[in-house]
Design an enzyme around this catalytic site. Structure first.
Site, PDB file in Angstrom:
ATOM      1  N   ASP A  67      23.876   4.343  72.324  1.00  0.00           N
ATOM      2  CA  ASP A  67      25.325   4.184  72.489  1.00  0.00           C
ATOM      3  C   ASP A  67      25.720   2.912  73.232  1.00  0.00           C
ATOM      4  O   ASP A  67      24.929   2.307  73.946  1.00  0.00           O
ATOM      5  CB  ASP A  67      25.925   5.413  73.194  1.00  0.00           C
ATOM      6  CG  ASP A  67      25.194   5.777  74.484  1.00  0.00           C
ATOM      7  OD1 ASP A  67      23.985   5.494  74.595  1.00  0.00           O
ATOM      8  OD2 ASP A  67      25.834   6.344  75.390  1.00  0.00           O
ATOM      9  N   GLU A 105      23.902   8.387  75.952  1.00  0.00           N
ATOM     10  CA  GLU A 105      23.253   8.256  77.266  1.00  0.00           C
ATOM     11  C   GLU A 105      24.284   7.924  78.335  1.00  0.00           C
ATOM     12  O   GLU A 105      24.219   8.429  79.452  1.00  0.00           O
ATOM     13  CB  GLU A 105      22.172   7.172  77.232  1.00  0.00           C
ATOM     14  CG  GLU A 105      21.260   7.160  78.466  1.00  0.00           C
ATOM     15  CD  GLU A 105      21.889   6.559  79.713  1.00  0.00           C
ATOM     16  OE1 GLU A 105      21.630   7.075  80.818  1.00  0.00           O
ATOM     17  OE2 GLU A 105      22.643   5.572  79.601  1.00  0.00           O
TER      18      GLU A 105
END
Ligand code: NI
Length: 410
Positions: free
Chosen positions: A97, A156
């Site tokens: 991400d 994350e």
């Protein structure tokens, strides 16, 4: 059941040469992937395109994988040894991400998604993991018995992804796990390692102080929640300075204080929030009680009530010495021991990899990116230079783990 101890494991120069060649062969594709991901960053939980591209490349290489793991866009791929999967299983994890930051780099692969960028280098982590998958797949016939699982993890940055992947079974039957994180403080070609706590636990609290509002000119008719909140903020700072042993790192930061609606009104409530970090799982367990005790005492003294909420976030990321040592050994052989740097201290940042290493042995290492800009800033760029090192380190560490028959004592 008796287990025959594996023979002492030695480097395999022929394998390493072949692996190096495969990593080099994969590199153009890996670099192209990183540029593509960097140009199309996606926020935590929204990594749909990223996962699609990764899945496509895995399919192209004939690598078995499952998508949509963990409720969103997680992928778990498996490379199985040509000698069968009866041996141990080693997992490599990469996060996918991006962050809500506007990129300020002027590069050909600049973010095309306004307000979103790969400011933590997860474009590099994903490309690196794909590179490791390609290289391992290419040499799978000569891998020792066992399996390497490649965990492409979403979300994350919101620290939701790891837990979701674990819930979905990503580390079922996995013996140990490894991750890397790009590290601007080291040049490409160097890695940083550390045993024990590497990153902090990250928990948060919120207290709503309940006083009695009134006219600013008549404070004696009120129980002032702002004054109470101010005392709470100050008193909370005594936890680290006066309660916790100075040799045990901890952070208590008050980061939000909201109260009031007008200049002449004492409000009835005040809200105070903050973050609590530790490097010791035992100390971490004591922090909620400490924070609430201070709040309760101050509120009682100043005739206020309170509602208190303490939210546990990521645990301490504790590196298992057996895995860190394996990275040291492989790093010294692959890069030269002068390029394996012992990190002198952990950081008080948090990483949701902590959830995996709470369950199974594992370690994270830092991969030098040499970027002059820090993580989570508008000019951070993982770069292409670290990729070869990162892929080699991950793939060879995985092979060594299989070759030594799984976990070994220190
Ligand atoms: Ni990161």
């Amino acid at each position: 059941m008796s287990v025959t101890p594996a023979p002492p494991e030695t480097p395999d120069p022929a394998f390493l040469n072949r692996l190096r060649a495969e990593v080099r062969a994969a590199l153009p594709q890996v670099i192209a992937l990183r540029h593509d991901l960097h140009a199309h960053p996606e926020l935590s939980g929204g990594e749909e395109r990223t996962a699609g591209v990764v899945s496509g490349l895995l399919s192209q290489a004939g690598i078995v994988h499952e998508t949509r793991i963990g409720g969103t866009h997680g992928i778990v791929a498996v490379v199985e040894s040509g000698e069968g999967a009866s041996g141990p299983t080693f997992a490599l994890r990469g996060d996918m991400d991006a962050l809500p930051i506007t990129e300020e780099n002027e590069v050909a692969y600049k973010s095309q998604n306004p307000g979103v960028m790969h400011a933590c280098g997860h474009d590099g982590h994903t490309a690196n993991l794909l590179g490791a998958a390609l290289a391992l797949q290419a040499v799978r016939q000569t891998l020792p018995p066992g399996r390497v699982k490649l965990i492409f993890q979403p979300a994350e940055e919101t620290v939701r992804g790891a837990d979701a992947m674990i819930e979905a079974g990503a580390i079922k039957e996995v013996d140990a796990i490894l991750m890397l994180h790009g590290w601007p403080h080291l040049p490409p070609g160097q890695i940083g390692v550390r045993n024990g706590p590497a990153m902090a636990s990250s928990d948060t609290f919120k207290v709503v102080i309940k006083g009695k509002g009134g006219h600013g000119a008549y404070p004696h008719d009120t129980f002032d929640p702002i004054l109470c909140g101010a005392q709470v903020v100050t008193a909370l700072q005594t936890l680290v300075s006066r309660e916790i042993p100075p040799v045990s790192p901890a952070v208590v930061s008050v980061t939000m204080f909201h109260a009031g609606t007008a200049r002449n009104i004492i409000p009835s409530t005040a809200e105070v929030c903050g973050t609590v970090r530790t490097l010791d799982p035992q100390l971490r367990k004591t922090m909620a009680e400490r924070v609430e005790r201070v709040i309760a005492g101050i509120c009682a003294a100043l005739r206020c009530g309170y509602d208190f909420a303490y939210t546990y976030g990521t645990p301490v990321t504790v590196n298992d010495a057996r895995i860190s040592n394996l990275v040291r050994v492989v790093g010294s052989e692959v890069l030269g021991s002068e390029n394996v740097i012992e990190l002198p201290e952990p950081t008080m940042g948090a990483e949701d990899f902590a959830y995996y290493v709470e369950k199974i042995p594992g370690a994270m290492f830092r991969l030098g990116t040499g970027c002059p800009f820090l993580l989570h800033t508008p000019k951070y760029d993982f770069g292409d230079a670290p990729l070869e090192t990162g892929i080699l380190l991950m793939a060879e560490t995985a092979r060594r783990f299989l070759a030594q028959g799984g976990l070994r004592p220190d």
